[in-house]
Design a protein around this motif. Structure first.
Motif, short mmCIF file in Angstrom:
data_model
loop_
_atom_site.label_atom_id
_atom_site.label_comp_id
_atom_site.label_asym_id
_atom_site.label_seq_id
_atom_site.Cartn_x
_atom_site.Cartn_y
_atom_site.Cartn_z
N ASP A 202 0.85 -1.18 0.00
CA ASP A 202 0.00 0.00 0.00
C ASP A 202 0.89 1.23 0.00
N GLU A 203 0.86 1.96 -1.11
CA GLU A 203 1.75 3.09 -1.30
C GLU A 203 1.50 4.25 -0.34
N ARG A 204 0.41 4.24 0.38
CA ARG A 204 0.12 5.30 1.34
C ARG A 204 0.95 5.17 2.62
N PRO B 141 2.92 -1.19 -6.28
CA PRO B 141 2.20 -0.31 -5.36
C PRO B 141 0.70 -0.35 -5.64
N VAL B 142 -0.09 -0.35 -4.58
CA VAL B 142 -1.55 -0.35 -4.70
C VAL B 142 -2.11 0.57 -3.62
N ARG B 143 -3.41 0.74 -3.65
CA ARG B 143 -4.12 1.42 -2.58
C ARG B 143 -5.12 0.42 -2.00
N SER B 144 -6.11 0.88 -1.30
CA SER B 144 -7.02 -0.05 -0.62
C SER B 144 -7.95 -0.80 -1.57
N ASP B 145 -8.16 -0.31 -2.78
CA ASP B 145 -9.10 -0.95 -3.71
C ASP B 145 -8.34 -1.87 -4.68
N THR C 213 -0.41 -4.69 3.01
CA THR C 213 -1.51 -3.81 2.64
C THR C 213 -2.49 -3.70 3.81
N THR C 214 -3.53 -2.95 3.57
CA THR C 214 -4.61 -2.89 4.54
C THR C 214 -5.39 -4.21 4.50
N PHE D 87 -7.80 -4.70 1.35
CA PHE D 87 -7.20 -5.15 0.08
C PHE D 87 -7.05 -6.67 0.10
N ASP E 210 -2.96 -0.48 10.90
CA ASP E 210 -3.40 -0.35 9.52
C ASP E 210 -2.96 -1.47 8.59
#
Length: 133
Positions: free
Chosen positions: A41-43, A62-66, A90-91, A94, A118
């Motif tokens: 998760d890139e955040r 890299p990904v986000r939550s979706d 990741t979260t 995901f 997280d």
């Protein structure tokens, strides 16, 4: 996408494969999703640091939550073509959604560990599921 809708969609997916090809699936940004992809998760800087320490990997993505983009861009087909070993930092959402979608198309085995409030570190192995229909 809300979890309830995702699960409902996953359970209604047909088990008939979309034309099996030898092409490698494309993930976020057109990058290939291979049998040893690591998602992070890139955040969260900690997620990237941990993903880079995870060895060996064909690809770190890299990904986000979706996870919808990664799934629709080819992972849904790749899991039918051959067994996959996917890793992530990741979260929980995901990982949860990816596992649900993979279970609609393959047998899966999952290991997950909570890192902090997280982040979760996980491995999902998919195995080809006999096709019906």
């Amino acid at each position: 996408m809300k979890r309830r809708k995702l699960i409902k969609t996953a359970l209604s997916l047909p088990l008939i494969p979309y034309g099996l090809s030898t092409a490698i699936a494309a993930g976020a940004g057109g990058k290939p999703v291979t049998g040893d992809t690591i998602f992070y998760d890139e955040r969260f800087p900690e997620a990237r640091r941990l993903a880079e320490q995870w060895a060996p990997a064909d690809f770190i993505m890299p990904v986000r939550s979706d996870m919808t983009g990664v799934w629709n861009d080819g992972l849904k087909h790749a899991c039918r073509q051959s067994p996959l070993t996917l890793h992530g930092v990741t979260t929980e959402s995901f990982h949860f959604c990816l596992e649900i979608m993979l279970r609609s198309r393959a047998a899966v085995e999952t290991r997950i560990t909570r890192i902090d409030r997280d982040l979760h570190r996980w491995t999902i192995r998919s195995y080809n599921k006999p096709l019906t229909g």
